[in-house]
Motif scaffolding. Structure first.
Motif, PDB file in Angstrom:
ATOM      1  N   ASP A 303       8.897  -8.260   7.616  1.00  0.00           N
ATOM      2  CA  ASP A 303       7.528  -8.724   7.819  1.00  0.00           C
ATOM      3  C   ASP A 303       7.427  -9.427   9.174  1.00  0.00           C
ATOM      4  N   TRP A 304       8.459 -10.220   9.481  1.00  0.00           N
ATOM      5  CA  TRP A 304       8.527 -10.941  10.746  1.00  0.00           C
ATOM      6  C   TRP A 304       9.892 -10.688  11.384  1.00  0.00           C
ATOM      7  N   HIS A 332       8.479  -1.619  14.324  1.00  0.00           N
ATOM      8  CA  HIS A 332       8.079  -2.770  13.505  1.00  0.00           C
ATOM      9  C   HIS A 332       6.610  -3.127  13.750  1.00  0.00           C
ATOM     10  N   LEU A 333       6.183  -3.132  15.007  1.00  0.00           N
ATOM     11  CA  LEU A 333       4.794  -3.457  15.332  1.00  0.00           C
ATOM     12  C   LEU A 333       3.843  -2.349  14.890  1.00  0.00           C
ATOM     13  N   GLY A 336       2.686  -2.767  11.471  1.00  0.00           N
ATOM     14  CA  GLY A 336       1.976  -4.003  11.169  1.00  0.00           C
ATOM     15  C   GLY A 336       2.825  -5.241  11.125  1.00  0.00           C
ATOM     16  N   GLY A 337       4.113  -5.149  11.504  1.00  0.00           N
ATOM     17  CA  GLY A 337       4.969  -6.321  11.523  1.00  0.00           C
ATOM     18  C   GLY A 337       4.595  -7.288  12.633  1.00  0.00           C
ATOM     19  N   ARG A 338       5.159  -8.471  12.561  1.00  0.00           N
ATOM     20  CA  ARG A 338       4.839  -9.512  13.547  1.00  0.00           C
ATOM     21  C   ARG A 338       6.127 -10.046  14.154  1.00  0.00           C
ATOM     22  N   ASP A 431      -3.987  -8.969  19.334  1.00  0.00           N
ATOM     23  CA  ASP A 431      -4.023  -8.523  17.945  1.00  0.00           C
ATOM     24  C   ASP A 431      -3.324  -9.477  16.992  1.00  0.00           C
ATOM     25  N   GLN A 433      -0.196 -10.041  16.576  1.00  0.00           N
ATOM     26  CA  GLN A 433       1.097  -9.600  16.048  1.00  0.00           C
ATOM     27  C   GLN A 433       2.286 -10.194  16.789  1.00  0.00           C
ATOM     28  N   VAL A 434       2.109 -10.562  18.050  1.00  0.00           N
ATOM     29  CA  VAL A 434       3.204 -11.069  18.873  1.00  0.00           C
ATOM     30  C   VAL A 434       2.850 -12.462  19.371  1.00  0.00           C
TER      31      VAL A 434
END
Length: 493
Positions: A303-304, A332-333, A336-338, A431, A433-434
């Motif tokens: 997830d992260w 991963h991104l 939808g991962g962060r 977005d 995410q990062v």
């Protein structure tokens, strides 16, 4: 153990007494025993301070006087109820390569040295060590000092300032700690004594056997033999304390155990990972499954992903690419991962890292991961400060510290992650995410982890309260398993 009548050689300096804890090996438990003794004394109302003449570690803390010391010494200061001070760890070596390290002298960066250059510098470093010890002794009646590695390292004996060289210079007694969990504990203790000089052997006043599992009665015949063989008392046998999570100097602890539907957090373990104590609260969080991924290991779905601090950011970024992390992060991104970057990990997220003066290694520039529109330049003059901040946009209070050489700039910083008393820090992608920033210790306060990472199960754990509880647990162990009357006699209480 018939040791009640044992005495110890002392030199009382300005009304202060120093007792030193040394180990037969690295990771014998010196730091833990010092922390335990410090908390045990503090609970009795004794004014006590920790001291580590020389430390080699990549985990460090920022002191109240604006210096930098080893993380384990800062924890020992907490055990004493004190604010960490640069006098407590006058020499800190932070490895940057296999042959070189950054030298921190009384809290401030002196420069980079290879092993040979530092060996020649040790006589000067010795003066700084003794000056810091004198200043600390003037403020506290009891000093519990900690050695480094083993006093029996023959190749390091000349001009030693970390173990017996310091103990001889200040004329203090030494307790020798051995880890029975490694095996061969009696060989560790007797062998170490045999490799010391006669005056150093006399300075050892007793032994502590650490991390014992089982019934101590099974050890009694060995303890009796050890006392008869050496003429020195066994101060006690400390049990193996399960679930003990304390600020480590270097070794990365295992992830905690979690049940239920946990948030998966993946962390690459860089060769020069630093201040990985930032991750300790995540190990304790019931809603987070922390996965530490070393060289050659395949990172699992996450997830992260957290990119931690680094003492050699460009080299660790190169390692990250060699290990195949760049396509993993892109994938991963896409799903939808962060990603969160902390300090050196934050710098990696930008477009480039420049080191024109060779602050961390060979001068040059490296392409970053390009996930945030920013660039970092490493400059002389390390930023060392304790800070209070707020997490944006929610305003959750964060207590942390900064410890970095980088200056980061670019459009990405227009959307910061932290408000540090009106000064913005970090960056968040459009977005969301990062993200990343320079604050270490950001998860220590209860609620920050939940507000930032948003695990499915919230936690009421407070990492600061956890530290205090563990320190009390260590002090209880000293009270129960060591020899308090003998300790009090040695410390002239």
């Amino acid at each position: 153990m018939n040791s009640e009548n044992q005495s110890a050689p002392f030199r009382v300096t300005g009304g202060s007494v120093t007792l030193m804890v040394q180990g037969t090996t690295s990771d014998a438990g010196k730091s833990t025993v010092v922390a335990a003794l410090c908390r045990w004394l503090a609970r009795q109302g004794v004014a006590v301070a920790p001291f580590k003449p020389q430390n080699m570690a990549l985990n460090s803390a920022v002191t109240g006087d604006g210096g930098e010391i080893g993380r384990s010494t800062a924890l020992q200061a907490l055990a004493c109820g004190l604010e960490p001070h640069s006098d407590m760890n006058p020499v800190l070596l932070k490895p940057q390569t296999d042959r070189g390290a950054q030298v921190i002298l009384r809290g401030q960066v002196l420069g980079n040295m290879d092993a040979i250059a530092y060996y020649e510098y040790k006589t000067t470093a010795r003066e700084a060590v003794l000056a810091a010890w004198h200043d600390l002794s003037a403020r506290y009646p009891i000093i519990i000092a900690e050695g480094a590695g083993s006093p029996a390292e023959i190749n390091l004996r000349e001009n030693d300032i970390a173990n017996m060289g310091f103990a001889e210079a200040v004329d203090c007694p030494v307790i020798l700690v051995a880890d029975i969990d490694r095996g061969g504990v009696f060989a560790q203790l007797v062998g170490t004594l045999e490799l010391l000089s006669e005056s150093e052997r006399e300075r050892v006043v007793g032994f502590v056997i650490n991390r014992f599992r089982g019934d101590p009665a099974l050890l009694q015949s060995g303890l009796d033999w050890l006392e008869q063989r050496t003429g020195k008392p066994v101060l006690g046998v400390l049990p193996y304390l399960h679930g003990l999570l304390l600020d480590a100097e270097d070794a990365v602890a295992d992830a905690g155990e979690h049940v239920g539907e946990a948030l998966n957090v993946v962390v690459p373990v860089f060769p020069r990972i630093s201040n990985h104590n930032d991750l300790d609260p995540l190990r304790l969080h019931p809603g987070i499954a922390l996965h530490l991924v070393g060289p050659g290991q395949t990172p699992p779905p996450a997830d992260w992903v957290i990119l931690p601090g680094s003492k050699h950011t460009r080299a660790d970024l190169h390692w990250l690419r060699e290990q195949g992390w760049e396509p993993y992060l892109q994938r991963h991104l896409r799903y939808g991962g962060r990603i969160l970057g902390i300090c050196g990990g934050f710098q990696m997220l930008g477009k480039a890292i420049h080191d024109p003066d060779g602050i961390e290694g060979r001068p040059g520039s490296s392409d970053g991961l390009g996930l945030l529109d920013m660039e970092t330049t490493l400059v002389a003059g390390k930023q060392l400060r304790q800070v209070g901040a707020r997490l944006l946009p929610g305003g959750e209070a964060v207590a942390g510290y900064e410890i970095h050489n980088g200056v980061t700039g670019g459009p990405a910083l227009q959307r910061p992650l932290f408000d540090v008393g009106g000064r913005m820090d970090g960056a968040v992608s459009d977005d969301g995410q990062v993200m990343g920033g320079y604050l270490h210790g950001l998860f220590d306060r209860a609620g920050v982890c939940d507000a930032l990472l948003r695990p499915r199960q919230e936690s009421t754990a407070d990492h600061e309260q956890h530290r205090q509880a563990v320190l009390d647990r260590l002090a209880d162990s000293v009270e129960q398993h060591l020899n308090p009357p003998l300790l009090r006699r040695w410390l002239r209480l």
